[in-house]
Design an enzyme around this catalytic site. Sequence first.
Site, PDB file in Angstrom:
ATOM      1  N   HIS A 168       0.844  -1.201   0.000  1.00 20.83           N
ATOM      2  CA  HIS A 168       0.000   0.000   0.000  1.00 20.83           C
ATOM      3  C   HIS A 168       0.877   1.248   0.000  1.00 20.83           C
ATOM      4  O   HIS A 168       1.742   1.402   0.851  1.00 20.83           O
ATOM      5  CB  HIS A 168      -0.926   0.016   1.224  1.00 20.83           C
ATOM      6  N   TYR A 171      -9.256   6.205   6.896  1.00 23.17           N
ATOM      7  CA  TYR A 171      -9.386   6.648   8.280  1.00 23.17           C
ATOM      8  C   TYR A 171     -10.338   7.848   8.283  1.00 23.17           C
ATOM      9  O   TYR A 171     -10.019   8.885   7.700  1.00 23.17           O
ATOM     10  CB  TYR A 171      -8.025   7.086   8.840  1.00 23.17           C
ATOM     11  N   PRO A 190      -4.641   1.018  18.617  1.00 22.13           N
ATOM     12  CA  PRO A 190      -4.447   0.445  17.288  1.00 22.13           C
ATOM     13  C   PRO A 190      -4.467   1.453  16.135  1.00 22.13           C
ATOM     14  O   PRO A 190      -4.142   1.085  15.004  1.00 22.13           O
ATOM     15  CB  PRO A 190      -5.612  -0.547  17.147  1.00 22.13           C
ATOM     16  N   LYS A 235       0.811   0.069  15.062  1.00 24.18           N
ATOM     17  CA  LYS A 235       2.235  -0.074  15.393  1.00 24.18           C
ATOM     18  C   LYS A 235       2.576  -1.295  16.237  1.00 24.18           C
ATOM     19  O   LYS A 235       3.757  -1.632  16.397  1.00 24.18           O
ATOM     20  CB  LYS A 235       2.710   1.175  16.161  1.00 24.18           C
ATOM     21  N   TYR A 267       3.790   6.700   9.865  1.00 21.74           N
ATOM     22  CA  TYR A 267       2.997   5.529   9.471  1.00 21.74           C
ATOM     23  C   TYR A 267       3.875   4.454   8.842  1.00 21.74           C
ATOM     24  O   TYR A 267       3.708   3.268   9.111  1.00 21.74           O
ATOM     25  CB  TYR A 267       1.891   5.956   8.491  1.00 21.74           C
TER      26      TYR A 267
HETATM   27  C1  PHB Z   1      -6.579  -3.746  10.712  1.00 21.63           C
HETATM   28  O1  PHB Z   1      -6.574  -4.075   9.518  1.00 21.63           O
HETATM   29  O2  PHB Z   1      -7.033  -4.491  11.574  1.00 21.63           O
HETATM   30  C2  PHB Z   1      -6.061  -2.410  11.109  1.00 21.63           C
HETATM   31  C3  PHB Z   1      -5.465  -1.612  10.146  1.00 21.63           C
HETATM   32  C4  PHB Z   1      -4.985  -0.359  10.488  1.00 21.63           C
HETATM   33  C5  PHB Z   1      -5.096   0.079  11.783  1.00 21.63           C
HETATM   34  C6  PHB Z   1      -5.668  -0.721  12.757  1.00 21.63           C
HETATM   35  C7  PHB Z   1      -6.153  -1.982  12.417  1.00 21.63           C
HETATM   36  O3  PHB Z   1      -4.643   1.311  12.093  1.00 21.63           O
END
Ligand code: PHB
Length: 406
Positions: free
Chosen positions: A72, A216, A308, A312, A400
């Site tokens: 990605h 997000y 989450p 990380k 990130y």
């Molecule tokens: C997930 O795919 O579970 C996931 C992805 C990004 C995040 C948190 C969880 O920031």
Amino acid sequence: MRTTVGIIGAGPAGLLLARLLHNAGIDSVVLESRDRAYVEQRQRAGILEQGTVDVLRAAGAGGRMDREGLRHDGIELRFARERHRVDFPALTGGSSVMVYAQTEVCKDLVALQLKEGGPLLFEAEALAVEGVETERPRVRFRHKRNEGNEGSEGSEGNEGNEDVLECDYVVGCDGFWGVARQAIPAEHSRVFERTYPFGWLGILADVPPSHDELVYARHDRGFALLSMRSPAVSRLYLQVPEDTDAGSWADEEIWDELERRFETADGWSLERGAITSKSVTPMRSYVHEPMRHGRLFLAGDAAHIVPPTGAKGLNLAVGDVVTFARALVHLEETGSAERLDAYSETCLRRVWQAERFSYDMTTLLHRAPDATPFEDRVQLARLRRIATSRAAGTDLAEGYTGFPLD
Ligand code: PHB
Ligand code: APR
């Protein structure tokens, strides 16, 4: 039983550490309290930083990841019904991330360990770590099955035998609820902690992701995240009050709420599908200092938790065990314990960068229950700044895609 490195816990931290040590010719034993299916099916974030991808490849554990993982090059931020893409390679000079679920990382590492590594004992629960201030620390554990771990003959209803694993070093990779941390006396421990007044309701759904990158979303009703496990399976999250019961949300209510929070002015639409799992994750920031006491080392969630939002957790665990393995190899090759002695300090520098980043992402995107109109406007201004300033965008993209290992 005797070994050089006793590893408690077969999550990503413990499994990768066993692999790194095996590759360096150092023997270890892994004790895992749960069974293999549990370890391979637990849902966690699966965003691998470039550094994590490189470590897995170099460890000989990157084959399936390279075939099935999805590279990605950015994420989308969504707020005020607008969409803004953060382009990682353009902002960082080429970095990206890999979407490859934690369950798959664990499956690959378990298979390698059982095929060619040292002992990996499932249903072997560490009860206590003793003698960490001596040269021979020990792990007392209870093992449900006598040997092999595969068969179940004669073990039904067996509470297990108690045993002792004698080691040169013990690494506590036993997660936030493990026992290793308890072996560090309180007078040597300092804990830094923050809880957030919300959690994440997470679902898995049998539907292709509605966007090809993670989304997000900041919304007045709360945060939402669109992620994925494969081209056919979506992973989605909703910010919910902290003690929400996942079962109290009906499937259609979840889709309706996701649709509201992801809504854009340009008519983007969210595909619905069958929900196959629902659970609520609490949000917490936590650091235990130091990460080492005597011959006990803490790694991964046993030492630190991040919310989450920044994805990380797994990457930090990888950083810790790489630091430990390199330090032990350095000791064996040169006789110098300098790097082992610096373990806690080395790890904590990176840990605190990830704590800061995860805290920033969390407060940038979530709506606190007591948020004031002033705070709402500041939050939107922070998001607009990221969308319009290269410097602000770069800061997010660098965080990130990850901080380098020392
Ligand atoms: C997930 O795919 O579970 C996931 C992805 C990004 C995040 C948190 C969880 O920031
Ligand atoms: N004895 C043996 N094993 C134990 C014990 C014990 N007393 N207590 C816990 N465990 C095991 C758990 O069953 C679990 O499999 O330790 C393991 C810890 O694994 P994780 O919680 O996944 O922790 P870690 O390996 O540090 O993971 C780091 O990766 O899982 C992702 O994002 C997640 O932040 C996390 C990161």
